[in-house]
Write an enzyme that holds these catalytic residues in place. Structure first.
Site, PDB file in Angstrom:
ATOM      1  CG  ASN A 204      77.267  22.937  44.895  1.00 55.65           C
ATOM      2  OD1 ASN A 204      78.323  23.570  45.085  1.00 55.65           O
ATOM      3  ND2 ASN A 204      76.110  23.542  44.715  1.00 55.65           N
TER       4      ASN A 204
ATOM      5  CG  HIS B 190      72.652  26.445  47.676  1.00 58.67           C
ATOM      6  ND1 HIS B 190      72.992  27.234  46.591  1.00 58.67           N
ATOM      7  CD2 HIS B 190      71.564  27.029  48.236  1.00 58.67           C
ATOM      8  CE1 HIS B 190      72.132  28.228  46.487  1.00 58.67           C
ATOM      9  NE2 HIS B 190      71.257  28.135  47.484  1.00 58.67           N
TER      10      HIS B 190
ATOM     11  CG  ASN C  97      82.905  26.144  52.240  1.00 61.40           C
ATOM     12  OD1 ASN C  97      82.596  25.473  53.210  1.00 61.40           O
ATOM     13  ND2 ASN C  97      82.254  27.248  51.888  1.00 61.40           N
TER      14      ASN C  97
ATOM     15  CD  GLU D 281      78.577  27.422  53.162  1.00 60.13           C
ATOM     16  OE1 GLU D 281      79.428  27.102  52.333  1.00 60.13           O
ATOM     17  OE2 GLU D 281      77.836  28.405  53.002  1.00 60.13           O
TER      18      GLU D 281
HETATM   19  C1  GRF Z   1      79.754  29.302  50.119  1.00 50.93           C
HETATM   20  O1  GRF Z   1      78.788  29.999  50.853  1.00 50.93           O
HETATM   21  C2  GRF Z   1      79.120  28.131  49.413  1.00 50.93           C
HETATM   22  O2  GRF Z   1      78.000  27.624  50.058  1.00 50.93           O
HETATM   23  C3  GRF Z   1      78.661  28.731  48.114  1.00 50.93           C
HETATM   24  O3  GRF Z   1      79.627  29.688  47.793  1.00 50.93           O
HETATM   25  C4  GRF Z   1      80.275  30.148  48.971  1.00 50.93           C
HETATM   26  C5  GRF Z   1      81.758  29.970  48.743  1.00 50.93           C
HETATM   27  O4  GRF Z   1      82.526  30.559  49.759  1.00 50.93           O
HETATM   28  N1  GRF Z   1      78.430  27.703  47.125  1.00 50.93           N
HETATM   29  P1  GRF Z   1      84.062  30.198  49.847  1.00 50.93           P
HETATM   30  O5  GRF Z   1      84.691  30.558  48.511  1.00 50.93           O
HETATM   31  O6  GRF Z   1      84.165  28.742  50.150  1.00 50.93           O
HETATM   32  O7  GRF Z   1      84.607  31.043  50.954  1.00 50.93           O
END
Ligand code: GRF
Length: 191
Positions: free
Chosen positions: A102, A104, A14, A174
């Site tokens: 954040n 989730h 992300n 995401e």
């Molecule tokens: C994501 O699924 C986010 O929603 C959660 O932790 C994960 C992080 O994945 N809070 P990355 O490190 O961004 O690949």
């Protein structure tokens, strides 16, 4: 120019989608990456994008003066959590009230709270037999996964044959949404 710090604990996919989205953006700059682990994907992304990074340990989180100073030195306006597993220290939550966001990987309030992160969430969703899951993007307060919801999007998971398939579908959602929602959220705070 508004300055953003991204906090994460792991792979950093992300964070990477945020870095790509805001690269050379005239209004928003990712100016700092904070990780609570060394050797994480997120730190590699910081390196690749020439962005300063800061590694925090438990002590630095409990005695948050150094972290506060780093945020102040970098003149950080907003904090974007992207897979950061620790609670943000109370003083920083107070100082950045309404300025921490954040993501989730479930439809909160379902499958949220302490211990509900990563595959724990997707295992629980899959085992519940729910046909729908999704993402929640919310402001951050002193409790896990508890602040005001800014955006949610559902997706059908009845075709998923394992929690890993649910995780892959949610992660795609995401990456598609988080940068845009962060951008609009910052703009809404500026107007
Ligand atoms: C994501 O699924 C986010 O929603 C959660 O932790 C994960 C992080 O994945 N809070 P990355 O490190 O961004 O690949």
């Amino acid at each position: 120019m508004k300055k953003v710090a991204i906090f994460g604990s792991g792979r950093g996919s992300n964070a990477l989608s945020l870095l790509e989205y805001f690269d050379e953006n005239p209004d928003v700059e990712v100016s700092l990456i904070v990780s609570n682990k060394k050797d994480t994907g997120i730190l590699q992304h910081a390196y690749d994008y020439y962005i300063p990074s800061f590694v925090v340990d438990k002590y630095a989180m409990e005695n948050e003066k150094r972290l506060s100073k780093v945020l102040q030195d970098e003149q950080i306006d907003y904090i974007v959590l992207a897979g950061f597993l620790w609670l943000i220290p109370e003083n920083i939550v107070k100082k950045y009230e309404g300025k921490i966001i954040n993501i989730h990987p479930s439809l909160l309030p379902d499958f949220g709270g302490h211990g509900m992160y990563g595959m724990n969430v997707h295992n629980a969703v899959f085992n519940s037999g729910n046909k729908i899951s999704g993402i929640s993007i919310h402001e951050v307060n002193q409790n896990y996964d508890d602040g005001a919801i800014i955006y949610q999007e559902e997706c059908e998971i009845s075709d998923c044959k394992s929690p890993q398939e649910v995780a892959a579908k949610i992660l795609e959602l995401e990456h598609k949404n988080y940068p845009l929602v962060v951008d609009n959220w910052i703009k809404s705070k500026m107007s």
